[in-house]
Design a protein around this motif. Structure first.
Motif, PDB file in Angstrom:
ATOM      1  N   MET A  30      20.851   3.022  11.832  1.00  0.00           N
ATOM      2  CA  MET A  30      19.532   3.604  11.591  1.00  0.00           C
ATOM      3  C   MET A  30      18.830   3.059  10.344  1.00  0.00           C
ATOM      4  N   PRO A  31      19.499   2.907   9.194  1.00  0.00           N
ATOM      5  CA  PRO A  31      18.784   2.356   8.031  1.00  0.00           C
ATOM      6  C   PRO A  31      18.211   0.960   8.301  1.00  0.00           C
ATOM      7  N   HIS A  32      18.940   0.140   9.024  1.00  0.00           N
ATOM      8  CA  HIS A  32      18.450  -1.196   9.356  1.00  0.00           C
ATOM      9  C   HIS A  32      17.242  -1.122  10.281  1.00  0.00           C
ATOM     10  N   TYR A  33      17.279  -0.199  11.204  1.00  0.00           N
ATOM     11  CA  TYR A  33      16.157  -0.012  12.118  1.00  0.00           C
ATOM     12  C   TYR A  33      14.896   0.396  11.349  1.00  0.00           C
ATOM     13  N   PHE A  34      15.032   1.352  10.434  1.00  0.00           N
ATOM     14  CA  PHE A  34      13.863   1.810   9.677  1.00  0.00           C
ATOM     15  C   PHE A  34      13.335   0.732   8.743  1.00  0.00           C
ATOM     16  N   LYS A  35      14.217  -0.086   8.168  1.00  0.00           N
ATOM     17  CA  LYS A  35      13.754  -1.201   7.334  1.00  0.00           C
ATOM     18  C   LYS A  35      12.953  -2.194   8.164  1.00  0.00           C
ATOM     19  N   LEU A  36      13.425  -2.487   9.359  1.00  0.00           N
ATOM     20  CA  LEU A  36      12.718  -3.396  10.250  1.00  0.00           C
ATOM     21  C   LEU A  36      11.353  -2.821  10.629  1.00  0.00           C
ATOM     22  N   MET A  37      11.294  -1.535  10.900  1.00  0.00           N
ATOM     23  CA  MET A  37      10.022  -0.897  11.246  1.00  0.00           C
ATOM     24  C   MET A  37       9.053  -0.935  10.070  1.00  0.00           C
ATOM     25  N   ASP A  38       9.557  -0.733   8.842  1.00  0.00           N
ATOM     26  CA  ASP A  38       8.700  -0.807   7.655  1.00  0.00           C
ATOM     27  C   ASP A  38       8.131  -2.214   7.481  1.00  0.00           C
ATOM     28  N   LYS A  39       8.970  -3.239   7.675  1.00  0.00           N
ATOM     29  CA  LYS A  39       8.493  -4.617   7.554  1.00  0.00           C
ATOM     30  C   LYS A  39       7.420  -4.905   8.594  1.00  0.00           C
ATOM     31  N   THR A  40       7.615  -4.424   9.794  1.00  0.00           N
ATOM     32  CA  THR A  40       6.632  -4.614  10.856  1.00  0.00           C
ATOM     33  C   THR A  40       5.321  -3.928  10.488  1.00  0.00           C
ATOM     34  N   GLU A  41       5.413  -2.724   9.965  1.00  0.00           N
ATOM     35  CA  GLU A  41       4.216  -1.964   9.580  1.00  0.00           C
ATOM     36  C   GLU A  41       3.482  -2.656   8.431  1.00  0.00           C
ATOM     37  N   GLU A  74      -1.086  -5.924   6.225  1.00  0.00           N
ATOM     38  CA  GLU A  74      -1.575  -7.178   5.646  1.00  0.00           C
ATOM     39  C   GLU A  74      -2.579  -7.858   6.577  1.00  0.00           C
ATOM     40  N   THR A  75      -2.315  -7.828   7.858  1.00  0.00           N
ATOM     41  CA  THR A  75      -3.231  -8.412   8.845  1.00  0.00           C
ATOM     42  C   THR A  75      -4.554  -7.660   8.838  1.00  0.00           C
ATOM     43  N   ASN A  76      -4.494  -6.336   8.777  1.00  0.00           N
ATOM     44  CA  ASN A  76      -5.718  -5.534   8.731  1.00  0.00           C
ATOM     45  C   ASN A  76      -6.535  -5.834   7.478  1.00  0.00           C
ATOM     46  N   LEU A  77      -5.854  -6.007   6.336  1.00  0.00           N
ATOM     47  CA  LEU A  77      -6.573  -6.325   5.097  1.00  0.00           C
ATOM     48  C   LEU A  77      -7.220  -7.705   5.185  1.00  0.00           C
ATOM     49  N   SER A  78      -6.550  -8.658   5.806  1.00  0.00           N
ATOM     50  CA  SER A  78      -7.143  -9.985   5.994  1.00  0.00           C
ATOM     51  C   SER A  78      -8.373  -9.903   6.893  1.00  0.00           C
ATOM     52  N   ALA A  90      -5.175  -0.528   0.994  1.00  0.00           N
ATOM     53  CA  ALA A  90      -4.480   0.209   2.055  1.00  0.00           C
ATOM     54  C   ALA A  90      -3.492   1.130   1.354  1.00  0.00           C
ATOM     55  N   SER A  91      -3.503   2.396   1.700  1.00  0.00           N
ATOM     56  CA  SER A  91      -2.593   3.338   1.042  1.00  0.00           C
ATOM     57  C   SER A  91      -2.001   4.286   2.070  1.00  0.00           C
ATOM     58  N   ARG A  92      -0.814   4.776   1.718  1.00  0.00           N
ATOM     59  CA  ARG A  92      -0.092   5.693   2.607  1.00  0.00           C
ATOM     60  C   ARG A  92       0.725   6.635   1.748  1.00  0.00           C
ATOM     61  N   ASN A  93       0.585   7.927   1.992  1.00  0.00           N
ATOM     62  CA  ASN A  93       1.450   8.897   1.331  1.00  0.00           C
ATOM     63  C   ASN A  93       2.830   8.807   1.941  1.00  0.00           C
ATOM     64  N   LYS A  94       3.836   8.798   1.093  1.00  0.00           N
ATOM     65  CA  LYS A  94       5.206   8.745   1.603  1.00  0.00           C
ATOM     66  C   LYS A  94       5.574  10.109   2.156  1.00  0.00           C
ATOM     67  N   PRO A  95       6.140  10.150   3.357  1.00  0.00           N
ATOM     68  CA  PRO A  95       6.477  11.433   3.981  1.00  0.00           C
ATOM     69  C   PRO A  95       7.479  12.231   3.148  1.00  0.00           C
ATOM     70  N   GLY A  96       7.234  13.518   3.046  1.00  0.00           N
ATOM     71  CA  GLY A  96       8.173  14.402   2.375  1.00  0.00           C
ATOM     72  C   GLY A  96       8.119  14.345   0.863  1.00  0.00           C
ATOM     73  N   ILE A 153      -1.318  -1.159  -1.110  1.00  0.00           N
ATOM     74  CA  ILE A 153      -1.458  -2.609  -1.070  1.00  0.00           C
ATOM     75  C   ILE A 153      -2.910  -2.919  -1.369  1.00  0.00           C
ATOM     76  N   ILE A 154      -3.122  -3.818  -2.320  1.00  0.00           N
ATOM     77  CA  ILE A 154      -4.486  -4.154  -2.749  1.00  0.00           C
ATOM     78  C   ILE A 154      -4.720  -5.645  -2.543  1.00  0.00           C
ATOM     79  N   LYS A 155      -5.849  -5.960  -1.911  1.00  0.00           N
ATOM     80  CA  LYS A 155      -6.252  -7.356  -1.741  1.00  0.00           C
ATOM     81  C   LYS A 155      -7.594  -7.501  -2.447  1.00  0.00           C
ATOM     82  N   LYS A 156      -7.626  -8.349  -3.467  1.00  0.00           N
ATOM     83  CA  LYS A 156      -8.865  -8.566  -4.220  1.00  0.00           C
ATOM     84  C   LYS A 156      -9.637  -9.709  -3.593  1.00  0.00           C
TER      85      LYS A 156
END
Length: 136
Positions: A33-44, A49-53, A112-118, A127-130
């Motif tokens: 499970m920890p590996h799965y969630f890390k992979l999901m975070d990288k994907t997100e 980053e694509t949205n900011l571009s 781009a900002s996100r509140n961390k759950p919990g 994430i800031i793109k100038k």
């Protein structure tokens, strides 16, 4: 007395085997499970980053038309129909929201900002793109 084909010791052994198998499956699940969630975070993060571009490109077009950067996502959305849908809803599964911060006439930040759950609202990913004259 007639004995059945499966005697009591065989049932006990089979039950023990199933219990051990279930415990192994649970252990593997918790290891994976920890590996799965890390992979999901990288994907997100890649999606963010694509949205900011994408926002950066639209801001450049907006500046070319109006001579200034848009100050809000809503202002950009007028020139780019479907922008809000492309960025996703603020309350989507990922929880990412986007905003623009104007610094001066020639510079702005796409955030781009996100509140961390919990956690408290003070604890968030950002994430800031100038873009603009100072970022070149």
């Amino acid at each position: 007395i007639v004995m059945s084909e499966s005697s009591s010791p065989d049932k006990g052994q089979r039950s023990l085997q199933l219990t051990v198998l279930a415990v192994l499956i649970v252990i593997l699940w918790f290891l994976a499970m920890p590996h799965y969630f890390k992979l999901m975070d990288k994907t997100e993060l890649t999606k963010v980053e694509t949205n900011l571009s994408y926002l950066k490109q639209i801001q450049a077009i907006y500046r070319g038309i109006y001579g200034k950067y848009a100050s809000t996502i809503d202002e950009l959305a007028v020139e780019a129909p479907g922008l809000k849908e492309a960025l996703g809803k603020k309350n989507s599964n990922s929880g990412w929201s986007y905003r623009i911060k104007l610094i001066d006439d020639g510079n702005c930040e796409l955030i781009a900002s996100r509140n961390k759950p919990g956690r408290s609202s003070a604890s968030k990913d950002e994430i800031i793109k100038k873009i603009g004259l100072d970022s070149q």
